[in-house]
Scaffold this motif. Sequence first.
Motif, PDB file in Angstrom:
ATOM      1  N   ASP A   1      11.068   3.285   4.278  1.00 54.15           N
ATOM      2  CA  ASP A   1       9.759   2.946   4.830  1.00 54.15           C
ATOM      3  C   ASP A   1       8.646   3.835   4.266  1.00 54.15           C
ATOM      4  N   ILE A   2       9.037   4.894   3.532  1.00 56.26           N
ATOM      5  CA  ILE A   2       8.080   5.707   2.778  1.00 56.26           C
ATOM      6  C   ILE A   2       8.623   5.824   1.361  1.00 56.26           C
ATOM      7  N   LEU A   3       7.791   5.523   0.396  1.00 55.97           N
ATOM      8  CA  LEU A   3       8.190   5.580  -1.008  1.00 55.97           C
ATOM      9  C   LEU A   3       7.094   6.270  -1.799  1.00 55.97           C
ATOM     10  N   HIS A   4       7.462   7.265  -2.594  1.00 60.47           N
ATOM     11  CA  HIS A   4       6.513   7.986  -3.446  1.00 60.47           C
ATOM     12  C   HIS A   4       6.796   7.563  -4.883  1.00 60.47           C
ATOM     13  N   ILE A   5       5.779   7.022  -5.558  1.00 58.66           N
ATOM     14  CA  ILE A   5       5.956   6.523  -6.916  1.00 58.66           C
ATOM     15  C   ILE A   5       4.852   7.046  -7.827  1.00 58.66           C
ATOM     16  N   ALA A   6       5.062   6.860  -9.115  1.00 61.02           N
ATOM     17  CA  ALA A   6       4.062   7.237 -10.116  1.00 61.02           C
ATOM     18  C   ALA A   6       3.124   6.052 -10.373  1.00 61.02           C
ATOM     19  N   LEU A   7       1.969   6.354 -10.868  1.00 64.84           N
ATOM     20  CA  LEU A   7       0.979   5.352 -11.235  1.00 64.84           C
ATOM     21  C   LEU A   7       1.595   4.377 -12.243  1.00 64.84           C
ATOM     22  N   GLY A   8       1.471   3.078 -11.983  1.00 64.88           N
ATOM     23  CA  GLY A   8       1.989   2.060 -12.887  1.00 64.88           C
ATOM     24  C   GLY A   8       3.410   1.627 -12.602  1.00 64.88           C
ATOM     25  N   ASP A   9       4.070   2.252 -11.618  1.00 68.58           N
ATOM     26  CA  ASP A   9       5.422   1.842 -11.248  1.00 68.58           C
ATOM     27  C   ASP A   9       5.374   0.504 -10.508  1.00 68.58           C
ATOM     28  N   THR A  10       6.497  -0.189 -10.504  1.00 74.15           N
ATOM     29  CA  THR A  10       6.631  -1.473  -9.825  1.00 74.15           C
ATOM     30  C   THR A  10       7.539  -1.318  -8.613  1.00 74.15           C
ATOM     31  N   VAL A  11       7.148  -1.950  -7.521  1.00 76.53           N
ATOM     32  CA  VAL A  11       7.953  -1.970  -6.301  1.00 76.53           C
ATOM     33  C   VAL A  11       8.366  -3.415  -6.050  1.00 76.53           C
ATOM     34  N   THR A  12       9.666  -3.628  -5.852  1.00 72.27           N
ATOM     35  CA  THR A  12      10.183  -4.949  -5.534  1.00 72.27           C
ATOM     36  C   THR A  12      10.704  -4.935  -4.100  1.00 72.27           C
ATOM     37  N   PHE A  13      10.168  -5.835  -3.286  1.00 71.70           N
ATOM     38  CA  PHE A  13      10.606  -6.003  -1.912  1.00 71.70           C
ATOM     39  C   PHE A  13      11.703  -7.066  -1.903  1.00 71.70           C
ATOM     40  N   ILE A  14      12.844  -6.736  -1.311  1.00 79.70           N
ATOM     41  CA  ILE A  14      14.002  -7.621  -1.333  1.00 79.70           C
ATOM     42  C   ILE A  14      14.385  -8.001   0.096  1.00 79.70           C
ATOM     43  N   PRO A  15      14.308  -9.295   0.438  1.00 79.76           N
ATOM     44  CA  PRO A  15      14.695  -9.722   1.780  1.00 79.76           C
ATOM     45  C   PRO A  15      16.221  -9.805   1.886  1.00 79.76           C
ATOM     46  N   ARG A  16      16.822  -8.873   2.589  1.00 80.14           N
ATOM     47  CA  ARG A  16      18.267  -8.903   2.802  1.00 80.14           C
ATOM     48  C   ARG A  16      18.613  -9.781   4.001  1.00 80.14           C
ATOM     49  N   ASP A  17      17.650  -9.953   4.887  1.00 82.36           N
ATOM     50  CA  ASP A  17      17.815 -10.806   6.057  1.00 82.36           C
ATOM     51  C   ASP A  17      16.641 -11.771   6.100  1.00 82.36           C
ATOM     52  N   GLU A  18      16.823 -12.902   6.763  1.00 88.21           N
ATOM     53  CA  GLU A  18      15.769 -13.918   6.835  1.00 88.21           C
ATOM     54  C   GLU A  18      14.660 -13.526   7.801  1.00 88.21           C
ATOM     55  N   GLY A  19      13.470 -14.096   7.550  1.00 88.33           N
ATOM     56  CA  GLY A  19      12.359 -13.952   8.475  1.00 88.33           C
ATOM     57  C   GLY A  19      11.393 -12.836   8.142  1.00 88.33           C
ATOM     58  N   HIS A  20      11.389 -12.361   6.884  1.00 88.13           N
ATOM     59  CA  HIS A  20      10.534 -11.231   6.517  1.00 88.13           C
ATOM     60  C   HIS A  20       9.671 -11.546   5.300  1.00 88.13           C
ATOM     61  N   ASN A  21       8.549 -10.856   5.232  1.00 89.52           N
ATOM     62  CA  ASN A  21       7.703 -10.858   4.046  1.00 89.52           C
ATOM     63  C   ASN A  21       7.062  -9.480   3.943  1.00 89.52           C
ATOM     64  N   THR A  22       6.206  -9.289   2.972  1.00 91.54           N
ATOM     65  CA  THR A  22       5.446  -8.046   2.844  1.00 91.54           C
ATOM     66  C   THR A  22       3.993  -8.385   2.547  1.00 91.54           C
ATOM     67  N   ALA A  23       3.114  -7.632   3.178  1.00 90.17           N
ATOM     68  CA  ALA A  23       1.674  -7.809   2.953  1.00 90.17           C
ATOM     69  C   ALA A  23       1.017  -6.449   3.043  1.00 90.17           C
ATOM     70  N   SER A  24       0.071  -6.203   2.150  1.00 86.09           N
ATOM     71  CA  SER A  24      -0.698  -4.960   2.246  1.00 86.09           C
ATOM     72  C   SER A  24      -1.583  -5.044   3.478  1.00 86.09           C
ATOM     73  N   LYS A  25      -1.864  -3.888   4.069  1.00 84.27           N
ATOM     74  CA  LYS A  25      -2.691  -3.832   5.273  1.00 84.27           C
ATOM     75  C   LYS A  25      -4.140  -3.557   4.881  1.00 84.27           C
ATOM     76  N   ARG A  26      -5.033  -4.446   5.278  1.00 79.21           N
ATOM     77  CA  ARG A  26      -6.456  -4.272   4.992  1.00 79.21           C
ATOM     78  C   ARG A  26      -6.918  -2.907   5.499  1.00 79.21           C
ATOM     79  N   GLY A  27      -7.651  -2.181   4.663  1.00 77.86           N
ATOM     80  CA  GLY A  27      -8.141  -0.853   5.020  1.00 77.86           C
ATOM     81  C   GLY A  27      -7.163   0.263   4.702  1.00 77.86           C
ATOM     82  N   MET A  28      -5.944  -0.121   4.279  1.00 78.22           N
ATOM     83  CA  MET A  28      -4.919   0.889   3.987  1.00 78.22           C
ATOM     84  C   MET A  28      -4.450   0.848   2.536  1.00 78.22           C
ATOM     85  N   ILE A  29      -5.296   0.322   1.659  1.00 71.07           N
ATOM     86  CA  ILE A  29      -5.008   0.406   0.229  1.00 71.07           C
ATOM     87  C   ILE A  29      -6.244   1.009  -0.436  1.00 71.07           C
ATOM     88  N   PRO A  30      -6.049   1.674  -1.576  1.00 65.14           N
ATOM     89  CA  PRO A  30      -7.188   2.323  -2.240  1.00 65.14           C
ATOM     90  C   PRO A  30      -8.234   1.312  -2.717  1.00 65.14           C
TER      91      PRO A  30
END
Length: 155
Positions: free
Chosen positions: A50-79
């Motif tokens: 739930d916390i990931l530290h990465i370098a600039l330009g890295d790629t993050v892949t979200f993988i649904p292991r169970d049904e019923g999930h997605n990912t969305a950035s939170k407005r106001g919480m991205i640069p």
Amino acid sequence: MRIPTNPLRLLSVSLSLGFAPMFAQAEEHRILMLNAAADDAQHTNVFAPDILHIALGDTVTFIPRDEGHNTASKRGMIPEGAEPWNSPMDEEFSVTLTVPGIYGYLCLPHYEMGMVGLIIVGDGDANVQAARKVRHPGAARSAFRALFKEVDTLR
């Protein structure tokens, strides 16, 4: 020997002379979307990690292991200048993060239940204060508070 100015030619010459490239290779990271934490079945609807530290330009892949999930950035919480995202339900989704800062993200169906996470790109200081001020409903409020507290201990 003439030094090439074309970046691809410079890389080609560097490699042929046995020099390492002059830039770091971008890495790929994975975040699982789960119905329950592997080590705690009572902790439901989670991103792992739930916390990931990465370098600039890295790629993050979200993988649904169970049904019923997605990912969305939170407005106001991205640069500022970063591209927001909102993935389709139950589909693998990749995002390459090219702006340094903290990125708050969530699962839309389970946001109020606290299914949230943070990605720290670079030093993560660019927007940390603004991201901390964003209000959240239900369990998301305490979940983000706990994540920021953990980030503070890592600094």
